[in-house]
Design a protein around this motif. Structure first.
Motif, mmCIF file in Angstrom:
data_model
loop_
_atom_site.group_PDB
_atom_site.id
_atom_site.type_symbol
_atom_site.label_atom_id
_atom_site.label_comp_id
_atom_site.label_asym_id
_atom_site.label_seq_id
_atom_site.Cartn_x
_atom_site.Cartn_y
_atom_site.Cartn_z
ATOM 1 N N GLU A 45 -69.497 40.410 -21.593
ATOM 2 C CA GLU A 45 -68.789 41.349 -22.466
ATOM 3 C C GLU A 45 -67.309 41.015 -22.545
ATOM 4 O O GLU A 45 -66.679 41.170 -23.588
ATOM 5 N N ALA A 46 -66.756 40.554 -21.438
ATOM 6 C CA ALA A 46 -65.316 40.306 -21.377
ATOM 7 C C ALA A 46 -64.899 39.017 -22.077
ATOM 8 O O ALA A 46 -63.804 38.941 -22.657
ATOM 9 N N GLU A 47 -65.746 38.005 -22.058
ATOM 10 C CA GLU A 47 -65.333 36.663 -22.482
ATOM 11 C C GLU A 47 -64.736 36.609 -23.886
ATOM 12 O O GLU A 47 -63.673 36.001 -24.080
ATOM 13 N N PRO A 48 -65.345 37.226 -24.910
ATOM 14 C CA PRO A 48 -64.751 37.118 -26.252
ATOM 15 C C PRO A 48 -63.446 37.889 -26.409
ATOM 16 O O PRO A 48 -62.756 37.719 -27.415
ATOM 17 N N LEU A 49 -63.094 38.724 -25.427
ATOM 18 C CA LEU A 49 -61.894 39.550 -25.542
ATOM 19 C C LEU A 49 -60.652 38.884 -24.960
ATOM 20 O O LEU A 49 -59.537 39.343 -25.184
ATOM 21 N N LEU A 50 -60.847 37.816 -24.180
ATOM 22 C CA LEU A 50 -59.724 37.231 -23.444
ATOM 23 C C LEU A 50 -59.186 35.994 -24.149
ATOM 24 O O LEU A 50 -59.962 35.156 -24.620
ATOM 25 N N ARG A 51 -57.868 35.891 -24.206
ATOM 26 C CA ARG A 51 -57.226 34.751 -24.857
ATOM 27 C C ARG A 51 -56.344 33.960 -23.890
ATOM 28 O O ARG A 51 -56.271 32.742 -23.973
ATOM 29 N N ALA A 52 -55.657 34.645 -22.977
ATOM 30 C CA ALA A 52 -54.721 33.968 -22.078
ATOM 31 C C ALA A 52 -55.474 33.024 -21.147
ATOM 32 O O ALA A 52 -56.519 33.384 -20.600
ATOM 33 N N PRO A 53 -54.967 31.783 -20.955
ATOM 34 C CA PRO A 53 -55.667 30.802 -20.114
ATOM 35 C C PRO A 53 -55.931 31.300 -18.704
ATOM 36 O O PRO A 53 -57.008 31.063 -18.148
ATOM 37 N N GLU A 54 -54.951 32.010 -18.082
ATOM 38 C CA GLU A 54 -55.163 32.447 -16.703
ATOM 39 C C GLU A 54 -56.253 33.521 -16.603
ATOM 40 O O GLU A 54 -56.985 33.596 -15.620
#
Length: 901
Positions: free
Chosen positions: A427-436
């Protein structure tokens, strides 16, 4: 008065009788809603006798509050916490909200529960009754299950009642169960007659048959039947509501009450405390008075006593709550949140606000995140995961929502729920953009794969996460996990890891030095650069000289094994074990015990290996960790002993896990164990066929196992008459032994040379000279056996007898039966008879009894032994008494003298 239930009463009386005789018992009572579980537990409470009776009931609305059930159960006995070992007492105080939480190992709370129940039971026994466990918070349930599996001689009876639905933590633990069905026809009919004496006989019969004897249905149905139906003049409802269907009857009863009463009932159902003060203040804000509960009390829907309001059955609460509209439920939660303003209710307030929130609501999400932080410090990761998951649902900004989902996944993983953690990461993966942030997600996904999935899949995830990590230490830690994955999978990734770690740490590694040295040291060894690799591994070993950090000690042990120094490895593992036992670090202890057991097995100390490994395996099963590596060690021990059935069972179990998860080290270890069994039982051709792919690295294999198994390959080839099949492998092993300089390695290389040459006595004698400094009794005995065989073939019978006698004695001491039998057979061929070793009292002790004996003989007190082994003091006393009886000793001083001899 309890009607019927004669078999169930007999079973419970047996549980209590055993507990009174200091034989603790656990029983899980399963039945559908309304089956009479609560009535049975109430009857059980009356049978507790002089024992201290502790009770708790799971509440649906407290499902996400960490340790809510445990607070209920243990509240009457928290004054006994000071009697517990300090580390356990502190963990339990933190869990119960009686002290600052330290976020310690979640299983330490379970150990504290075990010790506290044992302390309470020491007076006159303890009876613990837990109802509606299907609604118990997972932190409490995990602690209770951990304690339940370790109850033995404390005099505790633990009875847990739960719904019959699906698989749960109680079923997974394999605890004894009692299935509670309906009442027998006679008792069911008597219950109806007791409830409605005017009901016609035929109606009673139909109610009993239609309800299946469900007590709740039999009690509640008459209240909604008309007089004509009770008299048999009109048909009964078809089908009759049974089990959860009784909820409709409660909803119908509530619907007939006045409107102010119904509103007040919704408030009461939304509340999870039952405190009239809380309900009254929330009602006043809505313009209601507690007197409006009168009609509900008159119908028996609620009971009011001792400043509390309670529904007469959990289904009644559920019916009232679910029958109310969303707006009414939301208003009730907001009213309750407004009056829960004390510090002790801060988490309840957050959950009430969450129950009434409509996404997005970032303010409430922040409160839930703070609640999760408190749950973590109290060792309640499952509750933290629930709070963070809900917080994510209420969060508006996508990246912030993704961050909270990752945090929820981390907490789920810590709570032992990897499948749920993986779902949250998806669920989280498509929401995150920052590399860290993406690195943190991939790192956790890799860790989940490493622990329960495929190390091959885990490796690239962990490497990618490490290379995108926000700082050097996080990157190095990620590469260390990638190293674990590479080691488990086997193959040739070590060199690549060495290059990557130099890329991340091009200069001075500082505090990360030991991890960097381990990874680069393994890379150098794999690439054939022994001098540089060994130098780095020795630095790892040296860096752990004064540390008390278990992970650092495990790394140092791994470095020592790669250097061929299992004695140094064992010292590191023993120190890590001591720290983890002292601090209650249960989560890492199973891994440590398995590594320690392997070092014992390598040295030929079979009893020590079995003792540690069995404890490690049991812990791993309790913690939901993999058992494959432990199975390999137990297979090796059984192989030495010639126990074919046990060896095959453990080796095949390990191989099955290895194939499913692509575990090269485990697959190679299982094949090695089976080959050692074949070799001992005189099947060299089969041993050679098993070992050839292991040593040459074909298929699932591992370079370290290939090295350790080479001497067995050499002996198998020599005995099978195929020496050419092992010459190249012996050359590689000999090169390693010379570079490493380990006496045992040089000894086995010289023995191998003697065996492949047809029995060169000089090489055997060189091997025995090296064995003198190696402290590997079984390896030395095998060399003496092979030497004696060669001497006999050269007709030097007197010299052969000396070597063969020493070999037989060493094999006998270790319990290596087939090898001892072979040595005796060779002795008979020289004209000497050497009888079988006679069993001693020590052979009658179980591995756990041996462990307790070792600690007691070393001067540890019973409470100290209990703390180290995560048992109760009474259980230690029970096992020591059995040890004294088996060994015929009268006390600890005599035991210590016997153990020394």
């Amino acid at each position: 008065m309890l009607l019927g239930r004669e078999p169930e009463r007999i079973r419970l009386d047996g549980v209590f009788a055993d507990a009174r005789a200091s034989r603790s018992q656990v029983l899980v009572v399963r039945g559908e809603a309304g089956a009479g579980k609560s009535a049975l537990l109430s009857w059980a409470a009356q049978r507790a006798g002089p024992a201290r009776c502790l009770r708790a009931t799971g509440v649906e609305s407290e499902f996400e509050l960490a340790f809510a059930l445990l607070q209920q159960l243990l509240a009457p006995v928290v004054d006994r916490l000071d009697a517990l070992p300090p580390v356990q007492a502190d963990a339990l105080r933190g869990a119960l909200g009686l002290g600052p939480g330290r976020g310690s190992d979640r299983f330490l709370v379970g150990i504290g529960v075990l010790s506290l129940l044992a302390e309470v039971a020491a007076d006159s026994g303890a009876v613990c009754l837990v109802d509606d466990a299907q609604w118990a918070d997972s932190a409490s349930l995990a602690a209770l299950v951990f304690a339940a599996r370790r109850l033995e001689a404390e005099g505790v009876a633990l009875v847990v009642a739960t719904r019959s639905a699906g698989e749960d933590a109680l079923a997974a633990a394999g605890l004894p169960e009692l299935a509670l069905g309906g009442l027998d026809p006679e008792a069911a009919s008597a219950l109806v007659a007791q409830r409605v004496p005017t009901a016609a006989a035929d109606v009673r019969r139909k109610l009993v048959e239609g309800s299946g004897g469900n007590p709740l249905a039999l009690v509640e149905l008459p209240a909604v039947l008309t007089a004509a139906q009770l008299a048999g003049l009109e048909p009964l409802p078809d089908p009759l509501p049974v089990g959860a269907g009784v909820e409709r009857l409660f909803a119908a009863l509530a619907a007939q009450l006045p409107e102010p009463t119904r509103r007040l009932l919704v408030l009461t159902a939304a509340d999870d405390t039952g405190r009239l003060g809380v309900i009254g203040r929330a009602a006043a804000a809505e313009g209601l008075d507690l007197a409006a509960l009168g009609p509900a009390e008159a119908t028996g829907l609620v009971r009011i006593a001792g400043g509390r309001a309670e529904f007469r059955h959990p289904l009644a609460r559920s019916a009232v709550y679910q029958d109310a509209g969303f707006a009414d439920r939301r208003a009730a939660h907001h009213r309750l949140a407004a009056v829960l303003d004390g510090a002790e209710d801060v988490d309840r307030r957050a959950w009430h606000l969450a129950a009434g929130a409509v996404p997005p609501d970032d303010a409430v999400a922040d409160l839930l995140e703070a609640s999760a932080a408190r749950a973590r410090t109290r060792s309640g990761p499952a509750s933290a995961a629930a709070a963070l998951s809900w917080a994510a649902t209420l969060t508006g900004p996508p990246e912030r929502r993704g961050r909270r989902l990752v945090a929820a996944a981390e907490a789920s993983w810590a709570a032992g729920h990897p499948a749920r953690a993986a779902q949250l990461l998806d669920e989280a993966e498509p929401l995150l953009r920052a590399p860290e942030q993406r690195a943190a997600l991939q790192g956790l996904r890799g860790l989940i794969e490493l622990s329960g999935g495929s190390p091959d899949t885990a490796y690239p995830l962990l490497v990618a996460a490490a290379l995108d990590a926000p700082d050097r230490s996080t990157a190095v830690a990620g590469l260390a996990l990638a190293g674990e994955a590479a080691s488990l999978a086997g193959g040739e990734r070590a060199v690549e890891l060495g290059r990557l770690v130099r890329q991340v740490v091009p200069g001075d590694a500082g505090v990360d030095g030991p991890v960097v040295d381990l990874l680069t040291g393994v890379a150098e060894l794999t690439a054939g650069n022994w001098a540089d690799g060994a130098t780095r591994l020795r630095r790892v070993l040296s860096s752990a000289r004064w540390t008390e950090e278990p992970l650092a000690l495990l790394r140092a042990g791994q470095a020592a094994l790669l250097l061929g120094d299992e004695v140094a490895a064992r010292r590191c593992y023993l120190r890590a074990e001591a720290v983890l036992r002292r601090t209650g670090g249960v989560g890492l202890l199973a891994t440590t015990l398995n590594r320690l057991a392997f070092s014992y097995a390598q040295s030929g100390l079979l009893a020590d290996a079995e003792e540690r490994c069995q404890e490690g395996e049991e812990l791993a099963r309790e913690l939901g960790q993999q058992t494959a590596t432990g199975d390999v060690v137990l297979a090796l021990v059984a192989a030495w002993r010639g126990d074919e059935g046990t060896c095959r069972r453990h080796a095949e179990g390990a191989a099955e896990q290895a194939e499913a998860r692509r575990l090269g080290a485990v697959r190679a270890g299982a094949a090695w164990a089976l080959a050692l069994l074949d070799l001992g039982l005189g099947r060299p051709d089969q041993a050679l066929a098993r070992l050839a792919p292991v040593v040459t690295g074909r298929g699932l294999s591992h370079p370290a196992v290939a090295l350790w198994a080479t001497p067995d390959l050499v002996e198998a080839a020599a005995r099978a008459g195929r020496p050419e099949d092992a010459r190249a492998a012996l050359q590689r092993f000999g090169d390693w032994a010379r570079r490493a300089g380990t006496p045992w390695g040089i000894a086995l290389a010289r023995r191998g040379a003697a065996q492949l040459s047809g029995g060169d006595l000089g090489s055997f004698e060189e091997a025995l000279d090296q064995h003198a400094a190696a402290a590997r009794p079984l390896d030395e005995a095998r060399t003496r056996l092979a030497y004696g065989e060669s001497l006999r073939r050269q007709r030097r019978r007197v010299d052969a007898r000396s070597a063969l006698r020493a070999a037989a004695e060493a094999f006998d001491r270790a319990g290596a039966v087939p090898w001892a039998d072979r040595a005796r057979a060779e002795l008979r061929a020289t004209g000497e008879t050497f009888g079988r070793r006679q069993a001693t009292e020590w052979d009658r002790l179980t591995p756990q009894e041996l462990q307790i004996t070792r600690l007691a003989a070393g001067g540890a007190s019973n409470p100290e032994i209990a703390t180290q082994l995560f048992l109760s003091r009474k259980t230690v006393e029970y096992h020591l008494h059995k040890v004294f009886t088996k060994l015929g000793v009268g006390g600890r001083a005599e035991l210590a003298r016997l153990a020394e001899n």
